[in-house]
Scaffold this active site. Structure first.
Site, PDB file in Angstrom:
ATOM      1  N   ASP A 139       0.840  -1.192   0.000  1.00  0.00           N
ATOM      2  CA  ASP A 139       0.000   0.000   0.000  1.00  0.00           C
ATOM      3  C   ASP A 139       0.879   1.248   0.000  1.00  0.00           C
ATOM      4  OD1 ASP A 139      -2.463   1.213  -0.150  1.00  0.00           O
ATOM      5  OD2 ASP A 139      -2.727   1.312   2.016  1.00  0.00           O
ATOM      6  N   HIS A 146      -3.599  13.993   1.076  1.00  0.00           N
ATOM      7  CA  HIS A 146      -3.830  13.081   2.203  1.00  0.00           C
ATOM      8  C   HIS A 146      -2.624  13.114   3.147  1.00  0.00           C
ATOM      9  CE1 HIS A 146      -5.006   9.507   4.465  1.00  0.00           C
ATOM     10  NE2 HIS A 146      -3.879   8.924   4.137  1.00  0.00           N
ATOM     11  N   GLU A 211     -10.601   3.789   3.965  1.00  0.00           N
ATOM     12  CA  GLU A 211      -9.732   4.598   3.099  1.00  0.00           C
ATOM     13  C   GLU A 211     -10.086   4.251   1.661  1.00  0.00           C
ATOM     14  OE1 GLU A 211      -5.592   3.944   4.171  1.00  0.00           O
ATOM     15  OE2 GLU A 211      -5.710   5.487   5.730  1.00  0.00           O
ATOM     16  N   GLU A 213      -9.276   3.996  -2.053  1.00  0.00           N
ATOM     17  CA  GLU A 213      -8.033   3.910  -2.829  1.00  0.00           C
ATOM     18  C   GLU A 213      -8.301   3.278  -4.196  1.00  0.00           C
ATOM     19  OE1 GLU A 213      -4.698   2.196  -0.833  1.00  0.00           O
ATOM     20  OE2 GLU A 213      -5.291   2.961   1.142  1.00  0.00           O
ATOM     21  N   ASP A 245      -9.197   0.264   2.230  1.00  0.00           N
ATOM     22  CA  ASP A 245      -8.163  -0.122   3.194  1.00  0.00           C
ATOM     23  C   ASP A 245      -8.665   0.251   4.594  1.00  0.00           C
ATOM     24  OD1 ASP A 245      -5.777  -0.784   4.436  1.00  0.00           O
ATOM     25  OD2 ASP A 245      -4.836   1.145   3.990  1.00  0.00           O
ATOM     26  N   ARG A 249      -7.864   3.687  13.589  1.00  0.00           N
ATOM     27  CA  ARG A 249      -6.974   4.830  13.863  1.00  0.00           C
ATOM     28  C   ARG A 249      -6.391   4.811  15.269  1.00  0.00           C
ATOM     29  NH1 ARG A 249      -5.856   5.782   8.789  1.00  0.00           N
ATOM     30  NH2 ARG A 249      -7.649   6.526   7.582  1.00  0.00           N
ATOM     31  N   GLN A 252      -3.698   2.239  15.303  1.00  0.00           N
ATOM     32  CA  GLN A 252      -2.611   2.772  14.470  1.00  0.00           C
ATOM     33  C   GLN A 252      -1.768   3.796  15.226  1.00  0.00           C
ATOM     34  OE1 GLN A 252      -4.140   4.538  10.865  1.00  0.00           O
ATOM     35  NE2 GLN A 252      -2.135   4.855   9.948  1.00  0.00           N
ATOM     36  N   LYS A 265      -4.242  -2.225  10.244  1.00  0.00           N
ATOM     37  CA  LYS A 265      -4.596  -2.332   8.823  1.00  0.00           C
ATOM     38  C   LYS A 265      -4.873  -3.764   8.392  1.00  0.00           C
ATOM     39  CE  LYS A 265      -3.431   1.975   7.504  1.00  0.00           C
ATOM     40  NZ  LYS A 265      -4.258   2.850   6.666  1.00  0.00           N
ATOM     41  N   THR A 269      -9.138  -5.837   4.105  1.00  0.00           N
ATOM     42  CA  THR A 269      -9.053  -4.909   2.979  1.00  0.00           C
ATOM     43  C   THR A 269     -10.044  -5.405   1.932  1.00  0.00           C
ATOM     44  OG1 THR A 269      -6.682  -4.634   3.422  1.00  0.00           O
ATOM     45  CG2 THR A 269      -7.485  -3.859   1.289  1.00  0.00           C
ATOM     46  N   GLU A 386      -9.671  12.360   7.906  1.00  0.00           N
ATOM     47  CA  GLU A 386      -9.524  13.690   7.319  1.00  0.00           C
ATOM     48  C   GLU A 386     -10.851  14.442   7.279  1.00  0.00           C
ATOM     49  OE1 GLU A 386      -6.951  13.907   3.550  1.00  0.00           O
ATOM     50  OE2 GLU A 386      -7.349  11.780   3.834  1.00  0.00           O
TER      51      GLU A 386
END
Ligand code: CA
Length: 440
Positions: A139, A146, A211, A213, A245, A249, A252, A265, A269, A386
Site C-alpha cells: 500500500d 492526504h 480509506e 483507494e 483499506d 486509527r 494505528q 490495517k 481490505t 480527514e
C-alpha cells in the site's frame, strides 16, 4: 487505442447501453463468478451491462481464435492470475475477441439465441468472488493532500516529511485478509492508549475508518534481481480495482512508531469484484501530477517522458454511506466525498517501478494500493480521519445521526468511474462492506 475504444460501438446486450451502467462494451472488466445455486466451478467472466459473459462457454463454441483463444483457455479457473500472467498483448487480443462477439454486427447473437444463460448470466443470478489470488499486497501513500492533512494532525509544524517528494512511500500490507466486496467487516480488537492514561488497554477499536483507494494488479512479473525500468512499468500493470483499506486509527496511533502500520490495517481490505483492464483505461490517460515550481523533479529512475505525459488517470472516486438506521428507514445511502485521481503525486507506473527498483520481484496478481485518494477540498477527503478532522468536525447523516468514525451496522460503498468527452463512460462496480460488532 484500438477498435475496442470506439464510443459508437453497439452491443446486442441492451443493458450495456443504459446511461447509468458501469459496464458498456468499451469496458469489459474481468471477474470470477458462478451461477447462483449451481454446482459450477467459479470461473472467469466479463461484465457487460447487467450480464456476465462466460468466456469458457464461448471458447468451447469455437468463437475465439489465435491469441484470443490462447488467453480464453485460461478462463476456466477460479482466479484471474493465469490470465494476468500472459501479459497485456494477450489481454488485448481477448478483449477484441469479446468485442467481436458482443457487437451488434458481430458473431455472437445467433449463438446467444441458441445457448441462452449458458453463455450469458444476469449479475442478479450470479455469485461473485474475489477476482485474484493476491500473493503480496503493498500500500502506497501517493496523495500529497492526504499525506499533508494526516501529517498536519500529528505534526502541525512539519506536516510533510522531507522524503515525501522523492520517494513513493509505501509499506507491505497483508494479503490473507483481502476480501471480496460484500464481505462483512468485523470490528478489530487491539491495543489502544488514550492520552490521559499511562498504559494501553485491549478492546474493540473505537476509531474505525475506511480509506478510498485505487488498486492496481501486476500482470507479467519480473525476475528477482531484475528491476522494471519506468519506461516498461505500464506493461506490467494488468488492471485496476477499487480498494477499501479499512483502518483502526486508535490502534494505528499507538502501534505505528517506529516501524509503521501493522494490526491497524491487517484485519481486512475490501476490493471491488471487477478488474478494469489497463487497455480499457487508455482513453482516460492524463498527465502526471503538476508539481509546484519549488518541488524537486523525480529522480531519473522514476522519470520517463511518456509517463509524465500519460501516466496519470482521469478517474473519479466516491464514498457513500448507509447506517443501520438509514437501512431500516429505507433512507438511501448518502455521498460523503468525491475526488479525482489527478491529486496523486505519483503515477501507478512510478509506484511499480519504485517497488521493483531494488530488485524485488513482483508476481502476477500482486496488488498495489495507491493510498487514500484525497484532493484539496474538504469534499474530496477519502477517509473519515480527514473528513471529520480526527473527530473534531463530525459528519451529519440524513437521519440526524453523527459520525466521527464508523459505527457497527454502517455500510461503506465505494464507487469509481472514468469519463471524458468523446468516449464512453466506464465504471468499476461497487466495493461494499458492512461493519459488524467485534468478536467475543
Ligand atoms: Ca491505505
Amino acid at each position: 487505442m484500438n477498435e475496442s475504444h470506439d464510443p459508437h460501438l453497439e452491443c446486442w446486450v441492451r443493458s450495456a447501453h443504459n446511461a447509468s451502467t458501469d459496464f458498456p462494451i468499451q469496458n469489459l472488466p474481468f471477474g470470477i463468478f458462478r451461477r447462483a445455486e449451481s454446482d459450477d466451478e467459479p470461473r472467469v467472466g466479463v461484465a457487460i451491462g447487467d450480464q456476465i459473459l462466460d468466456v469458457t462457454t464461448w471458447l468451447s463454441e469455437g468463437l475465439f481464435d489465435g491469441a484470443a483463444a490462447e488467453a480464453a483457455a485460461r478462463c476456466a479457473l477460479p482466479t484471474l492470475n493465469a490470465l494476468m500472467a500472459l501479459g497485456n498483448e494477450a489481454i488485448s487480443a481477448l478483449r477484441r475477441g469479446i468485442v467481436a462477439i458482443l457487437s451488434t454486427d458481430g458473431i455472437g447473437y445467433e449463438n446467444f439465441k441458441r445457448l441462452g444463460d449458458a453463455c450469458l448470466t444476469p449479475v442478479s443470478g450470479a455469485q461473485l468472488f474475489a477476482p485474484v489470488k493476491v500473493g503480496d499486497y503493498t500500500d502506497f501513500y501517493a496523495s500529497v493532500y492526504h499525506a499533508t492533512n494526516v501529517g498536519s494532525m500529528f505534526r502541525p509544524d512539519n506536516p510533510l516529511l522531507p522524503n515525501y517528494k522523492f520517494v513513493p512511500i509505501g509499506y507491505h500490507g497483508r494479503a490473507s485478509s483481502i476480501v471480496a466486496s460484500g464481505t462483512e467487516i468485523i470490528r478489530p480488537r487491539g491495543q489502544t492508549k488514550v492520552p490521559t492514561s499511562e498504559i494501553p488497554t485491549f478492546g474493540p477499536s473505537r476509531m474505525l475508518d475506511y480509506e478510498s483507494e485505487l488498486g492496481f494488479f501486476v500482470g507479467r512479473g519480473n525476475t528477482l534481481g531484475a528491476p522494471i525500468p519506468i519506461q516498461r512499468a505500464a506493461e506490467h500493470i494488468f488492471g485496476f480495482c477499487l480498494v477499501n483499506d479499512w483502518s483502526a486509527r486508535d490502534i494505528q496511533a499507538w502501534e505505528y512508531q517506529p516501524l509503521g502500520p501493522f494490526l491497524a490495517k491487517s484485519f481486512a481490505t475490501s476490493t471491488s469484484p471487477w478488474v478494469v483492464t489497463a487497455e480499457a483505461i487508455e482513453p482516460f490517460r492524463a498527465p502526471a501530477f503538476a508539481r509546484d515550481a519549488g518541488d524537486p523533479a523525480p529522480l531519473d529512475y522514476l522519470s520517463a517522458p511518456d509517463d509524465q505525459k500519460n501516466g496519470g488517470i482521469q478517474l473519479f472516486l466516491e464514498v457513500w454511506m448507509q447506517s443501520a438506521i438509514m437501512r431500516d428507514q429505507k433512507v438511501p445511502a448518502v455521498r460523503l466525498s468525491r475526488t479525482n485521481f489527478g491529486s496523486m503525486y505519483w503515477t501507478p507506473a512510478q509506484m511499480l517501478a519504485h517497488h521493483a527498483s531494488n530488485g524485488c520481484n513482483l508476481r502476477p496478481g500482486d496488488l498495489l494500493g495507491s493510498g487514500t485518494v484525497s484532493g484539496k477540498d474538504k469534499t474530496e477527503r477519502g477517509c473519515l480521519l480527514e473528513l471529520t478532522w480526527r473527530g473534531a468536525e463530525p459528519v451529519t447523516l440524513p437521519t440526524g445521526e453523527q459520525r466521527r468514525f464508523l459505527e457497527d451496522g454502517d455500510e461503506v460503498i465505494m464507487r469509481g468511474y472514468c469519463e471524458r468527452d468523446g468516449f464512453a463512460r466506464i465504471g468499476f462496480g461497487d466495493c461494499r462492506g458492512i461493519v459488524s460488532p467485534a468478536a467475543g
